[in-house]
Design a protein around this motif. Structure first.
Motif, PDB file in Angstrom:
ATOM      1  N   LYS A  39      31.472  56.481  51.760  1.00  0.00           N
ATOM      2  CA  LYS A  39      31.051  55.091  51.941  1.00  0.00           C
ATOM      3  C   LYS A  39      30.977  54.373  50.604  1.00  0.00           C
ATOM      4  N   LEU A  40      30.434  55.072  49.573  1.00  0.00           N
ATOM      5  CA  LEU A  40      30.346  54.482  48.239  1.00  0.00           C
ATOM      6  C   LEU A  40      31.732  54.150  47.702  1.00  0.00           C
ATOM      7  N   ARG A  41      32.685  55.069  47.848  1.00  0.00           N
ATOM      8  CA  ARG A  41      34.040  54.822  47.354  1.00  0.00           C
ATOM      9  C   ARG A  41      34.683  53.641  48.077  1.00  0.00           C
ATOM     10  N   GLU A  42      34.444  53.526  49.374  1.00  0.00           N
ATOM     11  CA  GLU A  42      34.991  52.398  50.131  1.00  0.00           C
ATOM     12  C   GLU A  42      34.408  51.076  49.640  1.00  0.00           C
ATOM     13  N   GLU A  43      33.092  51.047  49.423  1.00  0.00           N
ATOM     14  CA  GLU A  43      32.454  49.822  48.929  1.00  0.00           C
ATOM     15  C   GLU A  43      32.970  49.454  47.549  1.00  0.00           C
ATOM     16  N   LEU A  44      33.105  50.463  46.686  1.00  0.00           N
ATOM     17  CA  LEU A  44      33.608  50.204  45.343  1.00  0.00           C
ATOM     18  C   LEU A  44      35.068  49.765  45.366  1.00  0.00           C
ATOM     19  N   GLY A  45      35.816  50.257  46.370  1.00  0.00           N
ATOM     20  CA  GLY A  45      37.205  49.845  46.497  1.00  0.00           C
ATOM     21  C   GLY A  45      37.329  48.349  46.749  1.00  0.00           C
ATOM     22  N   PHE A  46      36.461  47.796  47.609  1.00  0.00           N
ATOM     23  CA  PHE A  46      36.466  46.350  47.861  1.00  0.00           C
ATOM     24  C   PHE A  46      36.088  45.592  46.594  1.00  0.00           C
ATOM     25  N   LEU A  47      35.080  46.096  45.881  1.00  0.00           N
ATOM     26  CA  LEU A  47      34.664  45.438  44.645  1.00  0.00           C
ATOM     27  C   LEU A  47      35.757  45.519  43.594  1.00  0.00           C
ATOM     28  N   LEU A  76      49.189  68.035  20.675  1.00  0.00           N
ATOM     29  CA  LEU A  76      50.026  66.836  20.818  1.00  0.00           C
ATOM     30  C   LEU A  76      49.542  65.962  21.970  1.00  0.00           C
ATOM     31  N   ILE A  77      49.810  64.673  21.843  1.00  0.00           N
ATOM     32  CA  ILE A  77      49.535  63.713  22.913  1.00  0.00           C
ATOM     33  C   ILE A  77      50.788  62.889  23.141  1.00  0.00           C
ATOM     34  N   TYR A  78      51.082  62.590  24.429  1.00  0.00           N
ATOM     35  CA  TYR A  78      52.344  61.916  24.741  1.00  0.00           C
ATOM     36  C   TYR A  78      52.141  60.536  25.365  1.00  0.00           C
ATOM     37  N   SER A  79      51.310  60.444  26.392  1.00  0.00           N
ATOM     38  CA  SER A  79      51.238  59.197  27.145  1.00  0.00           C
ATOM     39  C   SER A  79      49.901  59.068  27.845  1.00  0.00           C
ATOM     40  N   ALA A  80      49.640  57.855  28.353  1.00  0.00           N
ATOM     41  CA  ALA A  80      48.437  57.597  29.143  1.00  0.00           C
ATOM     42  C   ALA A  80      48.772  56.530  30.183  1.00  0.00           C
ATOM     43  N   TYR A  81      48.200  56.673  31.375  1.00  0.00           N
ATOM     44  CA  TYR A  81      48.482  55.764  32.490  1.00  0.00           C
ATOM     45  C   TYR A  81      47.180  55.281  33.112  1.00  0.00           C
ATOM     46  N   PHE A  82      47.152  54.007  33.485  1.00  0.00           N
ATOM     47  CA  PHE A  82      46.006  53.456  34.205  1.00  0.00           C
ATOM     48  C   PHE A  82      46.187  53.759  35.687  1.00  0.00           C
ATOM     49  N   ASP A  83      45.284  54.581  36.217  1.00  0.00           N
ATOM     50  CA  ASP A  83      45.341  55.022  37.617  1.00  0.00           C
ATOM     51  C   ASP A  83      44.187  54.354  38.359  1.00  0.00           C
ATOM     52  N   ASN A  84      44.511  53.438  39.269  1.00  0.00           N
ATOM     53  CA  ASN A  84      43.452  52.688  39.946  1.00  0.00           C
ATOM     54  C   ASN A  84      42.923  53.379  41.205  1.00  0.00           C
ATOM     55  N   ARG A  85      43.346  54.619  41.483  1.00  0.00           N
ATOM     56  CA  ARG A  85      42.885  55.325  42.676  1.00  0.00           C
ATOM     57  C   ARG A  85      41.456  55.842  42.462  1.00  0.00           C
ATOM     58  N   LEU A  86      40.533  55.383  43.284  1.00  0.00           N
ATOM     59  CA  LEU A  86      39.155  55.860  43.182  1.00  0.00           C
ATOM     60  C   LEU A  86      38.965  57.199  43.874  1.00  0.00           C
TER      61      LEU A  86
END
Length: 475
Positions: A39-47, A76-86
């Protein structure tokens, strides 16, 4: 008066009753906690979707290269991605002032037995830094017990709850105590975002992309790549991602042509030569996961085929892979798993259907028609088409971690197979059968390859072969 046996029976009864009661209480607690978390994840998804997101104002070329972390040569470090999946966040802090909007997925290489606690340093365009402590991290699953291993590191990204405009961070680094320079002078990599940030919560595009294993050992077989790309284009693929460690000038000439046409993206895979003996297959797990996240985040493609250059996923009841996906994908499948059969490159060539006008006359899919009768079991040299939105960690032959609610589908052998055109046989005494399935694409593939080679190598109109393939051509 109760006997000793009766007393023992009563004690056992009470202990069992207590264990059952405790189990019921634990299950009830977990059920309530899971319900509240969902329920918390669903509410945060709307926000989350109510905010207006602003990308940093920098040039977005989406190119990456391996960079050393601090003073550790093979860190070593190669890349970073913004992942919007809660739903892929391991935990969500229920805070009255701060809420998650997703996470930053970092692709790195560290020692397999890495024991330090990681801190993410998230940098904004105004050069303000935010520090997020992660603790210990785990390597990806497939590492072959080598000294170094790829890591997929998730840094949760929180913002103020009452915000309306979210200014997204520009770069991220990781630091840890045993590498003091990683704290004093962090190695930042730019964060990759969707090309159009306003479309990030839209449905993914029903496009099939192809992730190809890293080219190495001075790869020279231009014709093989041309056939591979054109075959997958016939099968419905729209975009390709190539990573090259070491390839010939002619190979890069071909790949640059496809890049100019908007069909492929080409990335340097500059792992230091000194590290290669100590990491499994040139860090292929890092490459696979980088590619799947790139396809999902940057290009918003729904599907990605994870394959090598000698592998073709063949649909047996549909005209293309894309038509199969459109008809069969019900939305909750993380991966369609294609079981493996072998064709051997050194097997004799069947030239019966070879068109007289064709100039590039050595296409594996059309000349090699004998394959192994045995179809290998699931997850043994299988390859997959994945729903990119479902993947947390992808392996070479299977999904290691998927988002909640997704599961894989193993294709029946009558629906699709992986045609694996291998250099040498694994079991040279295996029973073979004739299979002309790939020849149904012959009317297109011969002409397409000839046209491509004529465009790039105008002098002769021929795509160069590797030395091994030139020898096999006369087989």
């Amino acid at each position: 008066m109760l006997s000793r046996n009766d007393n023992k029976a009563q004690i056992v009864y009470f202990l069992l009753s207590g264990a059952v009661a405790l189990a019921i209480i634990i299950l009830a607690y977990l059920s309530v906690r899971t319900t509240l978390d969902t329920k918390l994840r669903e509410e945060l998804g709307f926000l989350q979707k109510s905010y207006f997101y602003v990308k940093p104002t920098q040039t977005w070329e989406y190119n990456n290269s391996w960079r050393q972390i601090g003073n550790k040569a093979n860190h070593l470090i190669y890349s970073a991605y913004f992942d919007n999946r809660l739903d892929v966040l391991d935990a969500i802090i229920d805070d009255a002032t701060r809420v998650p909007i997703g996470s930053l997925r970092i692709i790195a290489i560290l020692p397999l037995r890495f024991k330090d606690s990681i801190t993410c340093i998230i940098r904004y365009e105004n050069f303000l830094d935010e520090f997020v402590s992660l603790g210990r991290v785990q390597s990806m699953n497939e590492h072959d017990e080598q000294k170094y291993a790829p890591y997929s590191i998730q840094c949760p990204l929180y913002v103020k709850r009452n915000s309306t405009i979210i200014y997204l961070p520009q770069a991220v680094a990781i630091s840890y105590p045993s590498n003091r320079l990683s704290q004093l002078s962090p190695t930042f990599v730019s964060i990759s975002y969707p090309r159009d940030i306003e479309q990030q919560f839209m449905l993914s595009r029903p496009i099939l992309s192809v992730c190809v294993g890293p080219l190495q050992q001075n790869y020279t077989d231009v014709l093989r790549i041309a056939e591979f790309i054109e075959m997958y284009r016939i099968l419905g693929a729209r975009h390709f991602y190539f990573y090259h460690l070491k390839a010939s000038e002619d190979v890069l000439r071909l790949l640059n042509y496809y890049q100019r046409e908007g069909i492929a993206d080409i990335f340097a895979w500059n792992i230091p030569a000194a590290l290669l003996p100590d990491i499994h297959y040139a860090g292929i797990m890092a490459q696979i996961n980088d590619c799947v996240y790139r396809s999902m985040v940057v290009d918003n493609n729904r599907y990605a085929a994870v394959v090598d250059l000698d592998e073709i996923l063949i649909p047996l009841k549909h005209n293309s892979l894309l038509s199969f996906l459109r008809q069969c994908d019900e939305g909750r499948t993380s991966a369609y798993v294609f079981r493996n059969v072998f064709f051997h490159k050194l097997d004799s060539n069947d030239t019966f259907s070879l068109p007289a006008h064709t100039r590039n006359r050595f296409l594996y899919t059309q000349l090699k028609v004998r394959r192994t009768l045995e179809i290998l079991p699931a997850h043994h040299r299988t390859k997959c088409i994945v729903n990119t939105k479902s993947i947390i960690e992808m392996g070479n032959h299977e999904v290691w971690r998927n988002a909640p609610g997704y599961s894989e589908t193993i294709l029946p052998q009558t629906v699709g197979l992986l045609f694996h055109y291998r250099e040498q046989c694994i079991n040279c005494k295996a029973q073979l059968i004739v299979d002309f399935t790939a020849r149904r694409f012959g009317s297109l593939i011969w002409d397409r390859v000839d046209e491509t080679c004529a465009q790039i190598f105008k002098e002769r109109g021929l795509c160069p072969l590797s030395d091994a393939d030139a020898a096999a051509k006369n087989g």
